[in-house]
Scaffold this active site. Structure first.
Site, PDB file in Angstrom:
ATOM      1  N   SER A 588      -0.632   1.990   1.081  1.00 32.90           N
ATOM      2  CA  SER A 588      -2.539   2.054   0.906  1.00 32.90           C
ATOM      3  C   SER A 588      -2.198   2.532   2.593  1.00 32.90           C
ATOM      4  O   SER A 588      -2.122   3.635   3.244  1.00 32.90           O
ATOM      5  CB  SER A 588      -2.691   1.002   0.591  1.00 32.90           C
ATOM      6  N   HIS A 705      -2.570   0.750  -8.398  1.00 31.45           N
ATOM      7  CA  HIS A 705      -2.809   0.784  -6.776  1.00 31.45           C
ATOM      8  C   HIS A 705      -1.804  -1.125  -6.346  1.00 31.45           C
ATOM      9  O   HIS A 705      -0.894  -0.828  -5.301  1.00 31.45           O
ATOM     10  CB  HIS A 705      -3.460   0.534  -5.917  1.00 31.45           C
TER      11      HIS A 705
END
Length: 744
Positions: A588, A705
């Site tokens: 991320s 994610h």
């Protein structure tokens, strides 16, 4: 990233053997024209490395934006369109290459077997008590997903309330946030398809396990139910699901609504209309007694506006400002008709103030816990009629109990340097739960009496590993500008400092996320093969307060990369590893971190593991949840911040003919937070430009994610990463070991 609404994870101190052209520091007046032109050239270049695999053909398409007078080439823009048949074929070919290459690596099967032993163990989440019932998650040793259990009053055994293992044949549907009503009769919970952030909010009767079709709420991506005391309704954040609304603009359509149990969501009352601001987040929280409703508008991770109203006066009672238009964060808690607010206003390490709702003017606020000169007030809760305060001191947890007037009652003893998470309990019930863990201390849950301080073990993670073989040390090193940075290092006891150890270096550096000691069973296959692990506390996190965060955001983002690179150089200089044995890993915002380190100092690292990353910082805000991060990064639309973004944007600094580290980019096909276009474009650019190690793009299916929410997928990912890293390290030309400095 840090908040549930989003859920959302270097500079040279010594010269190295080769210094490629690097971008100017963030905040420079203009980007380097040479670096910008490099992107255009890189896609015509071909790698000369003999070991380079036969990559799928990747076409180059002309695309250039002129932003604030600077031409910015983007020849892989066509890879942004994931719905295009051509992009789908390209993705399939890239993933097939990655998986076939990884599957053939030596030792991979053994790594997968060991990861399976370590991960397929019983796992338990922090329990929540509501109305005499106890709720908690548990993953059985042979299960892919955790189930939600409930223990009824008078029962000694829990029963299964929610079991996502049976929600889909392929495991692509997962359980998200869950919130029981205060009386424990009902529970609201998120159902997520493809394990993405997008969610539907469902309502279940706890006694009968009946799910109400009437109470089903679409648009529950950011929904957390804040219940009334009677359990007959809740406040939540709603997001429209209209496909005509661009994904990047959807956050601006958030509304706070009230849902009455037993009615259609279409009739829910809007208590705060949409703001139209896609960079901000709306949320609401009702006090336990139902008296006070707080409305919070969060502007990124730097400021919040907070209003309150008397909820007993009805759904249309007037809002009153608590803290509005002030550049600081305010986190309120109402108890016995007093507000307690954690804030960093005038206190970079945070403080706690008391507010009388009848006279809420800031000049009337009373400080009950002042800012500490050495520790950061990370969290607070009211449990058992007292404060449970979570502090961070040198990035390690300290748990403290205080009276509501601020007087210290006790510091809760902890077994080691580590991390406390929780505390979970009710305002007027003595028992509270918290979790503790460290790198070499498996996670344990404890039940604590707030009144007496006595605690008992409630659960301990049991993993087939001997942590006592390894030691945790904390060091400090200087960054490029001389700022001291703390860092944790985990390695085998007695391991030599002669540069021979492979070392896995990871970090995050953003969004106020603290990097503290946590137990990761997945780390041990690496340690057991002679590896070491390092985690620095980079600027951008919250370990040392808001000033530490602010020093690593927007035009100062380069500080984070400087801190990270300085960590690598220090580890090499001090004999913990060598550059040809140094592996970077980050996801991320941490994926941006390792991408920037790789493109700024490619000679310093052997392998890069880049997870669900941000890498095109010129266009990031146009995709996924990107607009919600503008306060953290800035935007290329802003002429004042565009130069800083372009100066470090990894995708724009891939230079042809550079010997880049071997790179494994790990993407997720259903990531609706950080758009997978970043991974695709960066992998394409590296494959075309690098004369170094292989560049592979691995794409996880039915994965958001945070991953695929399946242990088997996590096992495969761990095995792929470690096999890739160890294989590449073994191919490095051996270097003579440097003599250890005297006394080491």
């Amino acid at each position: 990233m840090k908040r549930t609404a989003v859920a959302l994870l270097a500079g040279a101190c010594a010269s190295m053997s080769r210094a490629p052209a690097t971008p100017p520091p963030a905040g420079s007046a203009s980007p380097s024209p040479t670096a910008v032109k490099a992107l255009a050239r890189s896609h015509d270049a071909t790698s000369t490395a003999a070991s380079r695999p036969a990559y799928p053909v990747t076409r180059r398409a002309e695309a250039t934006d002129t932003l604030h007078g600077i031409a910015v080439p983007d020849p892989y823009r066509w890879l942004e369109d994931e719905k295009s048949p051509g992009v789908k074929r390209w993705m399939a070919a890239q993933d097939a290459l990655a998986r076939s290459t990884l599957a053939a690596l030596p030792g991979r099967a053994e790594l997968a077997a060991r990861a399976k032993e370590l991960l397929y163990v019983e796992g338990v989440g922090l329990p929540v008590r509501r109305g005499g019932r106890l709720f908690w998650t548990r993953r059985a040793p042979d299960a892919e997903k955790a189930v939600l259990l409930v223990q009824d009053p008078g029962s000694t055994q829990p029963r299964v309330l929610l079991d996502p293992n049976g929600w889909s044949k392929d495991g692509s549907v997962s359980l998200g946030d869950w919130s029981p009503s205060w009386d424990g009769r009902r529970i609201a919970y998120q159902v997520k398809r493809n394990n993405s952030d997008e969610a539907v909010l469902e309502l279940m009767d706890v006694a009968t396990r009946r799910v109400s079709a009437m109470d089903r709420i679409e648009g529950g991506r950011y929904a957390h139910a804040s219940w009334t005391p009677a359990g007959d309704g809740f406040y939540y954040t709603w997001l429209p699901t209209d496909p005509a609304i661009a994904a990047a603009e959807r956050p601006g359509f958030q509304e706070v609504r009230f849902h009455r149990v037993g009615t259609s969501a279409s009739t829910d009352t809007v208590v705060r209309q949409r703001t139209g601001d896609a960079t901000a987040f709306l949320s609401a929280s009702l006090s336990r007694d139902g008296h006070w409703l707080f409305l919070t508008l969060a502007h990124g991770w730097t400021a919040t506006d907070v209003w309150f109203r008397d909820a007993r006066a009805g759904l249309h009672a007037p809002w009153r400002p608590l803290a509005v238009g002030r550049k600081a964060i305010f986190e309120p808690w109402a108890f016995r008709d007093r507000f307690y607010v954690r804030t960093n206003e005038g206190a970079a390490r945070w403080r706690l103030v008391e507010v009388d709702p009848a006279r809420p003017e800031p000049e009337r606020w009373r400080e009950v816990v002042p800012e500490s000169p050495v520790a950061t007030l990370e969290s607070f809760a009211v449990v058992g009629g007292r404060f449970a305060l979570g502090w961070l001191e040198r990035a390690s947890s300290r748990l403290e109990v205080r009276e509501l007037d601020g007087r210290v009652v006790r510091t809760v003893p902890l077994p080691a340097i580590g991390t406390v998470s929780g505390v979970e309990g009710e305002e007027d019930v003595d028992e509270a739960f918290f979790a503790f863990e460290s790198f070499t201390y498996p996670r344990e849950l404890r039940a604590m009496s707030v009144a007496s301080g006595a605690s008992r073990l409630w659960f301990r993670l049991r993993v087939p590993v001997d942590p006592s073989r390894y030691e945790l040390t904390q060091v400090s090193y200087p960054s490029k500008d001389g700022t001291p940075i703390s860092m944790f290092i985990v390695r085998a006891k007695g391991a030599p400092r002669d540069g021979s150890q492979p070392l896995l270096l990871t970090g995050y550096g953003g969004f106020q996320v603290p990097m503290t000691p946590g137990f990761r069973a997945s780390l041990f296959p690496w340690l057991e093969r002679g590896g070491a692990y390092a985690l620095p506390n980079l600027r951008g996190g919250s370990e040392y307060g808001e000033a530490w965060h602010a020093a690593g955001m927007r035009e100062k983002k380069q500080n984070v990369f400087d801190d990270f690179i300085a960590a690598a150089e220090w580890l090499v200089r001090e004999g913990y590893t060598r550059s040809d044995r140094l592996v970077l890993s980050g996801g991320s915002n941490g994926g941006l971190l390792v991408g920037a380190a790789e493109t700024q100092r490619p000679e310093l690292f052997r392998v890069v593991l880049c997870h669900v990353p941000l890498l095109d910082m010129v266009r990031y805000h146009l995709f996924g949840a990107g607009r919600t991060w503008i306060e953290e990064y800035g935007s290329a639309d802003d002429p004042a911040l565009f130069p800083a973004l372009l100066a470090y944007s990894p995708y724009h600094h891939v230079v042809p003919g550079t010997r880049y580290p071997a790179t494994l980019v790990l993407s997720a096909d259903a990531d609706d937070r950080v758009d997978p276009m970043h991974a695709r474009k960066f992998a394409a650019a590296l494959q075309a430009a690098s004369s170094g190690g292989p560049v592979l793009l691995r794409i996880e299916r039915h994965s958001g994610h945070g991953g695929a929410d399946l242990l088997r997928a996590e096992v495969e990912k761990i095995a792929d990463q470690y096999a890739f890293a160890l294989s590449e390290i073994s191919r490095a030309a051996p270097e003579p070991a440097a003599a250890a400095p005297p006394g080491k």
